[in-house]
Design an enzyme around this catalytic site. Structure first.
Site, PDB file in Angstrom:
ATOM      1  N   LEU A   1       1.148  -0.729   0.137  1.00 45.13           N
ATOM      2  CA  LEU A   1       0.468   0.343   0.133  1.00 45.13           C
ATOM      3  C   LEU A   1       1.099   1.481  -0.122  1.00 45.13           C
ATOM      4  O   LEU A   1       1.724   1.368   0.744  1.00 45.13           O
ATOM      5  CB  LEU A   1      -0.966  -0.451   1.201  1.00 45.13           C
ATOM      6  CG  LEU A   1      -1.966   0.861   1.058  1.00 45.13           C
ATOM      7  CD1 LEU A   1      -2.824   1.057   1.931  1.00 45.13           C
ATOM      8  CD2 LEU A   1      -1.370   2.921   1.154  1.00 45.13           C
TER       9      LEU A   1
ATOM     10  N   HIS B   1       7.012   1.343  11.656  1.00 43.26           N
ATOM     11  CA  HIS B   1       7.483   3.282  11.001  1.00 43.26           C
ATOM     12  C   HIS B   1       6.670   3.969  11.504  1.00 43.26           C
ATOM     13  O   HIS B   1       5.919   3.590  11.500  1.00 43.26           O
ATOM     14  CB  HIS B   1       7.962   2.706   9.684  1.00 43.26           C
ATOM     15  CG  HIS B   1       8.880   3.813   9.092  1.00 43.26           C
ATOM     16  ND1 HIS B   1       8.128   5.076   8.515  1.00 43.26           N
ATOM     17  CD2 HIS B   1       9.711   4.276   8.783  1.00 43.26           C
ATOM     18  CE1 HIS B   1       8.994   5.640   8.067  1.00 43.26           C
ATOM     19  NE2 HIS B   1       9.879   5.671   8.424  1.00 43.26           N
TER      20      HIS B   1
END
Length: 338
Positions: free
Chosen positions: A127, A231
């Site tokens: 994505l 992240h």
């Protein structure tokens, strides 16, 4: 909103390549390599073309398109059965408890074990949304459209589904986890290993990586602190996965230590709540906000819109959504509440 999801085509190559250059590394499913992207689009074309309803090693690529301009501004992927071309490796974080009677002391040690537990699962991944479009819920449209695709083609996907989240990447583009664990054995930087994996697969991990568990306490602080941590740009994605009933069960990525989330496919919220209805009207003015999809395989399209469900199993749609999807009265549309 004039955006819709559709199946990727060969002529989307340059759009995907330009987006891949913006990912910043650690994004294996979208390498900035035209040859690899061409192969990915070729696999997707074959997957969309196959008509048999069975779980095979396939990859579906979807793109987010501005229906007014034709510009591609995002992408996402579905892998129906991982671990077929090469083993699907993960680290599993577990605890070893040991007790010494003489010292009257119990010691608990965390271990990272190299496993292939998740082989045979389906995967949602790849994505990416163009930085200029990260508003208005387009990321959620990309993410949840994949689940409607699974619901509409349920026989093509496994009973377990996973999602890998990118781990911590430092300002140099390196990975503290890689540097502290696998990088010690390969003589490769994280960027080199990540790129090689994106192009050639991770069999080299099996060939060269020690098979014994790694004691977490023996790693440096930066590597330890990166285990199972997404992240910063992936924290919202992790919350979305949790809202869909995915869980972190101790699996982490072998390259950057990012968390791997898993769920039973039929328990994923957007799959379980998806409804298939015949369109009774395309002139709805009120209604509830929904994610809508129609079409089989290469004809798949999805967008936001408004719906009104009727007791007879039909539904009404707003005109803009009907136009984006290319549907009219009597057509079939799948939907889930937004």
């Amino acid at each position: 909103m004039s955006f819709r999801l559709r199946a990727a085509r060969a002529d989307d190559l340059e759009h995907l390549y330009e987006m891949a250059k913006l990912t910043g590394g650690g994004f294996t499913n979208l390498p900035a390599d035209r040859k690899a992207l061409t192969a990915k689009l070729g696999r997707a074309e074959s997957a969309f073309a196959r008509q048999e309803d069975s779980v095979e090693d396939e990859q579906f690529v979807l793109v987010l398109e501005n229906a007014e301009t034709g510009a591609v501004r995002g992408t996402c992927q579905l892998m129906s059965k991982v671990g077929e071309q090469w083993p699907f490796y993960s680290y599993r974080l577990n605890t070893l408890t040991q007790h010494s009677k003489e010292l009257d002391r119990t010691v608990r040690a965390e271990l990272l074990s190299l496993v292939t537990d998740l082989e045979g699962s389906s995967e949602v991944g790849g994505l990416f949304l163009h930085p200029n479009e990260r508003a208005g819920g387009l990321g959620l449209l990309l993410a949840r459209s994949r689940y409607l695709f699974v619901a509409m083609h349920r026989a093509r996907f496994a009973d377990r589904i996973l999602a890998e989240l990118r781990g911590i990447i430092d300002e140099r583009g390196g990975s503290p986890f890689w540097d502290g664990v696998a990088g010690r054995f390969f003589g490769m930087t994280f960027q080199e290993a990540d790129y090689f994996n994106a192009i050639n697969g991770n069999q080299f991990i099996a060939d060269l990586m020690p098979k014994h568990p790694v004691y977490v306490a023996m790693l440096g602080k930066s590597a330890r602190e990166a285990i199972g941590v997404p992240h910063p740009s992936g924290r919202a994605a992790m919350r979305m996965l949790e809202n869909e009933n995915f869980e972190a069960e101790g699996y982490v990525d072998i390259f950057d230590g990012g968390p791997t989330m898993t769920a039973r496919t039929d328990n994923v919220k957007s799959i379980a709540e998806a409804r298939e209805c015949r369109v009774a009207s395309t002139s709805l003015e009120g209604g509830e906000k929904a994610l809508l999809a129609t079409g089989k395989l290469a004809g798949f399209r999805a967008s936001y819109g408004k719906r009104e469900l009727h007791e007879d199993g039909s539904m009404a749609l707003d005109a803009q959504a009907a136009e984006l999807l290319g549907v009219g009265e009597g057509d079939t549309v799948w939907s889930v509440a937004r």
